[in-house]
Design a protein around this motif. Structure first.
Motif, mmCIF file in Angstrom:
data_model
loop_
_atom_site.group_PDB
_atom_site.id
_atom_site.type_symbol
_atom_site.label_atom_id
_atom_site.label_comp_id
_atom_site.label_asym_id
_atom_site.label_seq_id
_atom_site.Cartn_x
_atom_site.Cartn_y
_atom_site.Cartn_z
ATOM 1 N N VAL A 6 -1.590 10.068 14.529
ATOM 2 C CA VAL A 6 -1.998 11.371 15.042
ATOM 3 C C VAL A 6 -0.987 12.403 14.565
ATOM 4 O O VAL A 6 0.220 12.184 14.658
ATOM 5 C CB VAL A 6 -2.046 11.364 16.587
ATOM 6 N N GLY A 7 -1.468 13.505 14.051
ATOM 7 C CA GLY A 7 -0.563 14.569 13.622
ATOM 8 C C GLY A 7 0.088 14.262 12.294
ATOM 9 O O GLY A 7 -0.434 13.522 11.476
ATOM 10 N N GLU A 8 1.237 14.854 12.083
ATOM 11 C CA GLU A 8 1.945 14.758 10.807
ATOM 12 C C GLU A 8 2.975 13.625 10.873
ATOM 13 O O GLU A 8 4.170 13.853 11.032
ATOM 14 C CB GLU A 8 2.626 16.099 10.503
ATOM 15 N N SER A 9 2.526 12.393 10.726
ATOM 16 C CA SER A 9 3.410 11.233 10.792
ATOM 17 C C SER A 9 4.049 10.968 9.436
ATOM 18 O O SER A 9 3.695 11.575 8.429
ATOM 19 C CB SER A 9 2.623 10.003 11.232
ATOM 20 N N ARG A 10 4.990 10.025 9.400
ATOM 21 C CA ARG A 10 5.615 9.637 8.133
ATOM 22 C C ARG A 10 4.586 9.045 7.178
ATOM 23 O O ARG A 10 4.653 9.259 5.975
ATOM 24 C CB ARG A 10 6.736 8.627 8.386
ATOM 25 N N LEU A 11 3.620 8.315 7.719
ATOM 26 C CA LEU A 11 2.580 7.743 6.872
ATOM 27 C C LEU A 11 1.727 8.849 6.248
ATOM 28 O O LEU A 11 1.410 8.794 5.057
ATOM 29 C CB LEU A 11 1.702 6.779 7.670
ATOM 30 N N ASP A 12 1.386 9.866 7.022
ATOM 31 C CA ASP A 12 0.597 10.981 6.488
ATOM 32 C C ASP A 12 1.369 11.724 5.405
ATOM 33 O O ASP A 12 0.801 12.131 4.393
ATOM 34 C CB ASP A 12 0.212 11.947 7.605
ATOM 35 N N LYS A 13 2.653 11.909 5.586
ATOM 36 C CA LYS A 13 3.471 12.578 4.567
ATOM 37 C C LYS A 13 3.513 11.749 3.283
ATOM 38 O O LYS A 13 3.486 12.291 2.181
ATOM 39 C CB LYS A 13 4.883 12.829 5.087
ATOM 40 N N ASN A 14 3.555 10.438 3.430
ATOM 41 C CA ASN A 14 3.557 9.575 2.247
ATOM 42 C C ASN A 14 2.193 9.554 1.560
ATOM 43 O O ASN A 14 2.126 9.383 0.343
ATOM 44 C CB ASN A 14 4.013 8.165 2.616
ATOM 45 N N VAL A 15 1.115 9.732 2.301
ATOM 46 C CA VAL A 15 -0.208 9.852 1.676
ATOM 47 C C VAL A 15 -0.227 11.103 0.801
ATOM 48 O O VAL A 15 -0.716 11.076 -0.333
ATOM 49 C CB VAL A 15 -1.325 9.898 2.743
ATOM 50 N N LYS A 16 0.346 12.196 1.298
ATOM 51 C CA LYS A 16 0.406 13.426 0.502
ATOM 52 C C LYS A 16 1.288 13.229 -0.731
ATOM 53 O O LYS A 16 0.976 13.748 -1.807
ATOM 54 C CB LYS A 16 0.934 14.574 1.355
ATOM 55 N N ARG A 17 2.373 12.467 -0.603
ATOM 56 C CA ARG A 17 3.208 12.147 -1.764
ATOM 57 C C ARG A 17 2.417 11.311 -2.771
ATOM 58 O O ARG A 17 2.549 11.498 -3.985
ATOM 59 C CB ARG A 17 4.466 11.396 -1.331
ATOM 60 N N PHE A 18 1.604 10.394 -2.278
ATOM 61 C CA PHE A 18 0.760 9.593 -3.167
ATOM 62 C C PHE A 18 -0.218 10.483 -3.935
ATOM 63 O O PHE A 18 -0.414 10.293 -5.137
ATOM 64 C CB PHE A 18 -0.001 8.527 -2.374
ATOM 65 N N PHE A 19 -0.808 11.459 -3.259
ATOM 66 C CA PHE A 19 -1.712 12.383 -3.949
ATOM 67 C C PHE A 19 -0.975 13.153 -5.040
ATOM 68 O O PHE A 19 -1.546 13.466 -6.079
ATOM 69 C CB PHE A 19 -2.360 13.345 -2.964
ATOM 70 N N ASN A 20 0.297 13.457 -4.819
ATOM 71 C CA ASN A 20 1.096 14.104 -5.857
ATOM 72 C C ASN A 20 1.299 13.174 -7.045
ATOM 73 O O ASN A 20 1.269 13.608 -8.194
ATOM 74 C CB ASN A 20 2.451 14.534 -5.300
ATOM 75 N N VAL A 21 1.510 11.895 -6.790
ATOM 76 C CA VAL A 21 1.652 10.908 -7.870
ATOM 77 C C VAL A 21 0.355 10.845 -8.682
ATOM 78 O O VAL A 21 0.389 10.825 -9.917
ATOM 79 C CB VAL A 21 2.011 9.516 -7.292
ATOM 80 N N VAL A 22 -0.770 10.843 -7.995
ATOM 81 C CA VAL A 22 -2.065 10.819 -8.673
ATOM 82 C C VAL A 22 -2.241 12.084 -9.515
ATOM 83 O O VAL A 22 -2.662 12.019 -10.667
ATOM 84 C CB VAL A 22 -3.220 10.665 -7.648
ATOM 85 N N HIS A 23 -1.877 13.221 -8.950
ATOM 86 C CA HIS A 23 -2.011 14.487 -9.680
ATOM 87 C C HIS A 23 -1.122 14.493 -10.917
ATOM 88 O O HIS A 23 -1.537 14.915 -11.988
ATOM 89 C CB HIS A 23 -1.658 15.655 -8.765
ATOM 90 N N ARG A 24 0.107 13.991 -10.778
ATOM 91 C CA ARG A 24 1.024 13.920 -11.930
ATOM 92 C C ARG A 24 0.510 12.960 -12.993
ATOM 93 O O ARG A 24 0.746 13.164 -14.176
ATOM 94 C CB ARG A 24 2.424 13.490 -11.494
ATOM 95 N N SER A 25 -0.174 11.906 -12.594
ATOM 96 C CA SER A 25 -0.750 10.972 -13.570
ATOM 97 C C SER A 25 -1.856 11.644 -14.368
ATOM 98 O O SER A 25 -1.988 11.409 -15.569
ATOM 99 C CB SER A 25 -1.312 9.737 -12.868
#
Length: 97
Positions: free
Chosen positions: A67-86
């Motif tokens: 719920v909310g902005e958890s560490r897992l949610d922040k890492n999902v956003k980091r993963f999307f950045n990895v995908v975007h960089r790829s």
């Protein structure tokens, strides 16, 4: 939380990136099929699914049990950045403030 990202990468390459990225966070891969993955660990539970949209794009959806902005949610956003960089190696992360 529910997150999504649209990319020009193939579904297989997105899922391969997800396997590598979330394994480095200590999340173990659970059940899944050809178009989805499930991960769980100390941070929570995450399901990543991909589907083609209009033949040109892959939509990546991530659902967490947090719920909310958890560490897992922040890492999902980091993963999307990895995908975007790829997809676009010139993409640079910039602060939004």
């Amino acid at each position: 939380m529910r997150h999504f990202h649209r990319t020009s990468l193939t579904p297989d390459s997105v899922l391969a990136s997800a396997d590598h990225f979330f394994a480095t966070l200590g999340l173990s891969r659970g059940a899944g099929d050809a178009r989805s993955r499930s991960f769980s660990g100390a941070l929570g539970t995450l399901t990543v699914s991909v589907k083609m949209e209009g033949g040109h794009y892959t939509v990546v959806e991530a659902h967490t049990d947090q719920v909310g902005e958890s560490r897992l949610d922040k890492n999902v956003k980091r993963f999307f950045n990895v995908v975007h960089r790829s997809a676009d190696p010139r993409h640079m992360i910039e602060a939004g403030y």
